[in-house]
Design an enzyme around this catalytic site. Structure first.
Site, PDB file in Angstrom:
ATOM      1  N   ARG A   1       0.840  -1.205   0.000  1.00 41.04           N
ATOM      2  CA  ARG A   1       0.000   0.000   0.000  1.00 41.04           C
ATOM      3  C   ARG A   1       0.874   1.252   0.000  1.00 41.04           C
ATOM      4  O   ARG A   1       0.498   2.298   0.521  1.00 41.04           O
ATOM      5  CB  ARG A   1      -0.911   0.014   1.218  1.00 41.04           C
TER       6      ARG A   1
ATOM      7  N   ARG B   1      15.374  -2.750   3.901  1.00 46.27           N
ATOM      8  CA  ARG B   1      15.115  -3.423   5.169  1.00 46.27           C
ATOM      9  C   ARG B   1      15.945  -4.704   5.245  1.00 46.27           C
ATOM     10  O   ARG B   1      16.426  -5.192   4.217  1.00 46.27           O
ATOM     11  CB  ARG B   1      13.629  -3.810   5.233  1.00 46.27           C
TER      12      ARG B   1
ATOM     13  N   ARG C   1       6.033   9.483   3.700  1.00 41.83           N
ATOM     14  CA  ARG C   1       7.136   9.146   4.597  1.00 41.83           C
ATOM     15  C   ARG C   1       8.463   9.505   3.942  1.00 41.83           C
ATOM     16  O   ARG C   1       8.672   9.276   2.761  1.00 41.83           O
ATOM     17  CB  ARG C   1       7.088   7.648   4.894  1.00 41.83           C
TER      18      ARG C   1
ATOM     19  N   ASP D   1      11.108  -7.027   8.382  1.00 40.97           N
ATOM     20  CA  ASP D   1      10.739  -6.072   7.327  1.00 40.97           C
ATOM     21  C   ASP D   1      10.535  -4.679   7.894  1.00 40.97           C
ATOM     22  O   ASP D   1      10.396  -3.718   7.142  1.00 40.97           O
ATOM     23  CB  ASP D   1       9.464  -6.528   6.592  1.00 40.97           C
TER      24      ASP D   1
HETATM   25  P1  AMP Z   1       3.015  -3.581   8.103  1.00 34.70           P
HETATM   26  O1  AMP Z   1       2.164  -4.257   9.117  1.00 34.70           O
HETATM   27  O2  AMP Z   1       2.616  -2.170   7.792  1.00 34.70           O
HETATM   28  O3  AMP Z   1       4.478  -3.738   8.353  1.00 34.70           O
HETATM   29  O4  AMP Z   1       2.722  -4.358   6.740  1.00 34.70           O
HETATM   30  C1  AMP Z   1       3.055  -5.690   6.517  1.00 34.70           C
HETATM   31  C2  AMP Z   1       2.750  -6.039   5.076  1.00 34.70           C
HETATM   32  O5  AMP Z   1       1.358  -5.922   4.814  1.00 34.70           O
HETATM   33  C3  AMP Z   1       3.432  -5.155   4.044  1.00 34.70           C
HETATM   34  O6  AMP Z   1       3.739  -5.950   2.935  1.00 34.70           O
HETATM   35  C4  AMP Z   1       2.366  -4.145   3.727  1.00 34.70           C
HETATM   36  O7  AMP Z   1       2.553  -3.536   2.481  1.00 34.70           O
HETATM   37  C5  AMP Z   1       1.127  -5.002   3.746  1.00 34.70           C
HETATM   38  N1  AMP Z   1      -0.082  -4.230   4.033  1.00 34.70           N
HETATM   39  C6  AMP Z   1      -0.445  -3.702   5.213  1.00 34.70           C
HETATM   40  N2  AMP Z   1      -1.610  -3.047   5.115  1.00 34.70           N
HETATM   41  C7  AMP Z   1      -2.018  -3.171   3.838  1.00 34.70           C
HETATM   42  C8  AMP Z   1      -3.163  -2.719   3.099  1.00 34.70           C
HETATM   43  N3  AMP Z   1      -4.136  -2.016   3.667  1.00 34.70           N
HETATM   44  N4  AMP Z   1      -3.213  -3.023   1.789  1.00 34.70           N
HETATM   45  C9  AMP Z   1      -2.255  -3.742   1.205  1.00 34.70           C
HETATM   46  N5  AMP Z   1      -1.169  -4.194   1.821  1.00 34.70           N
HETATM   47  C10 AMP Z   1      -1.042  -3.925   3.136  1.00 34.70           C
HETATM   48 MG    MG Z   2       5.922  -2.478   7.806  1.00 37.07          MG
END
Ligand code: AMP
Ligand code: MG
Length: 507
Positions: A90, A180, A173, A268
């Site tokens: 996203r 990462r 950001r 990540d």
């Molecule tokens: P995060 O929890 O932000 O570290 O995200 C973990 C993974 O989930 C990453 O690959 C993000 O890009 C994906 N991700 C989190 N939220 C969304 C969303 N609303 N739509 C698509 N991908 C998401």
């Molecule tokens: Mg993340």
């Protein structure tokens, strides 16, 4: 002068990212614009004059000149389980920009639509988490913690559906890079050594140019300047790894210094540049306890406050594993070469923790016995449920003189709890009280972004759209080592100790 981006990450090739455009939003409106950050990035636009254009740019509705948006590929260990395919689901890396010192910064939109990495996600971001990231990262920056920052929050005029509809937003950001540990894991998991070498060379160029071997005449064999980007020596890989470790040290130690709990320290979410990234479920500790956890998804308390040093070591061990084929074709030999760096890192962290905690009680160079002095203090803090920030603020103030020249007394309740410890501490610092006071003033914030204040503000901003109180809060958070008139409004610990407070990933 106009705003122009470049994007050299995109040039690394198809295996590194997907070229994809942000998905336009219905009604972009600029809510927050980080003027001081925009200035350091020499962005020649202001909220007053260019709000509409900024909303177009930082929603993804209009492309900035030179921008070639991509979604970056990465993997990651999430709560210790390896997921080979994460990536920007996203987010769009629009490109990078040089600041006035010539340092390059990534400009990334988050909440800007889906990519091949989105899995089940909608590619969007709700306003609450976007504002939270803005407040927390600004606070951390002012606290002196290495961190990614937010340049803008743009509301989209669209709803984002989670357990109910929320207002949508795109947050911009800014990071030294978005490489990462998980980016290295992505290629290691695929056995793609060629890309690993390219990535390492890219990371060296971007973050550690001092490791580039340059000879005065570029004919020497040792000259990196013209070598292919998929060539790298074992020695350089080891130096690179050491440099990455050195970046993690101030990162995790400053989290511990200010009481920050990251909450989702997956590989990540650990950057090579040593910047705090992903403010999803983060929180601040109130009463001192190393096992403090607020994240609702961290069921095993893997990312508790006091575990962060060992988690960073764990994440760095995962990074080391990805580098093994670059260090030596014989795996055992590679392990033998890289392991001492991790051992040294462990020692540096132990020493660094002692030095950091010593500074919090005014001791510049910890000597024998200081470890015990510090441990005894934090044991008392734990036993008596003392507030982490307030305790150190009180100790600091006790070395100051008030307007009449008298020493400021420590609160009676604290004296009672620390009655055995205070005389020991006073004896230890007796010969350098003024210096101790200065050091403590720089090590102990008088205000942090307390969870209950952050949440109350997020609620009121989302309900009313009025940013007055948010801006007041930010003005205080931007001077966390100085008491200004408004500071006192935000120093209180929550009455219930945040006992029912839970954070979420905000996805
Ligand atoms: P995060 O929890 O932000 O570290 O995200 C973990 C993974 O989930 C990453 O690959 C993000 O890009 C994906 N991700 C989190 N939220 C969304 C969303 N609303 N739509 C698509 N991908 C998401
Ligand atoms: Mg993340």
């Amino acid at each position: 002068m106009s705003l122009i981006l470049s994007n050299n990450y995109q040039a690394l090739g198809e295996s590194f990212s997907q070229q994809t455009l942000p998905a336009p939003v219905a009604q972009p409106s600029l809510l927050l614009w980080n003027e001081p950050l925009a200035k350091t990035l020499t962005i020649p636009l202001t909220k007053d004059k260019d709000a509409e254009l900024l909303a177009q740019y930082f929603s993804g509705n209009r492309l900035i000149e030179g921008s070639k948006p991509i979604a970056q590929a990465y993997s990651g260990h999430q709560f210790a389980h390896f997921n080979p395919q994460l990536g920007d689901g996203r987010a769009h890396l629009l490109g990078d920009i040089a600041d006035s010192q010539g340092q390059r910064w990534d400009i990334q939109l988050k909440g800007s639509g889906t990519s091949n990495f989105s899995r089940q996600g909608d590619g969007r971001c709700a306003l609450g988490p976007a504002l939270r990231e803005y407040i927390m990262s600004e606070a951390m920056f002012a606290l002196g913690v290495p961190t990614t920052r937010c340049l803008a929050v743009v509301t989209t005029g669209e709803s984002v559906y989670r357990e109910r509809p929320y207002d949508g937003a795109v947050v911009t950001r800014v990071a030294a890079s978005h490489i990462r540990v998980g980016t290295f894991q992505y290629f290691a998991a695929r056995g793609d050594t060629d890309s690993l070498k390219k990535l390492t060379n890219y990371a060296i160029n971007r973050h550690f140019p001092e490791l580039i071997i340059k000879s005065p005449e570029s004919t020497s064999d040792n000259d990196d300047t013209n070598k292919p980007d998929n060539e790298i020596s074992s020695e350089q890989v080891l130096k690179f790894f050491s440099a990455v470790l050195a970046k993690q040290l101030p990162l995790v130690l400053s989290w511990l210094r200010v009481g920050f709990i990251h909450g989702v320290l997956n590989t990540d979410n650990t950057t090579i540049s040593g910047e705090t990234i992903d403010y999803g479920p983060c929180a601040m500790m109130n009463t001192y306890h190393p096992e403090t956890v607020f994240s609702s998804i961290d069921r095993n308390s893997r990312y508790a406050f006091g575990k962060q040093i060992s988690i960073i070591q764990w994440n760095m061990t995962r990074l080391a594993e990805t580098l093994l084929p670059l260090v030596d074709s014989d795996e055992d030999d590679a392990v033998e070469k890289i392991e001492p760096l991790l051992t040294q890192f462990h020692q540096d962290l132990q020493q660094g923790y002692l030095t950091m905690m010593a500074a919090k009680v005014g001791i510049d160079e910890p000597a024998e016995g200081d470890g015990k002095l510090i441990n005894d203090l934090i044991t008392l803090m734990k036993e008596h449920k003392l507030d982490y920030t307030q305790t150190f603020t009180s100790l600091t103030a006790s070395l100051a003189h008030d307007a009449t020249g008298s020493i400021i007394a420590i609160e009676a309740s604290l004296v009672e709890v620390l009655n055995e410890w205070l005389p020991r501490w006073n004896t230890r610092i007796a010969s350098f009280k003024a210096a101790a006071h200065t050091l403590m003033g720089a090590s102990n914030p008088v205000v942090i972004p307390r969870n209950h204040h952050v949440e109350a503000l997020l609620e009121s901003c989302q309900e009313t759209g009025d940013l007055t109180s948010l801006n007041k809060f930010l003005a205080v958070l931007r001077q966390p080592y100085t008491e200004i008139a408004e500071t006192k409004n935000y120093q209180d610990a929550p009455l219930d100790g945040d006992k029912d407070y839970h954070t979420f990933c905000g996805t």
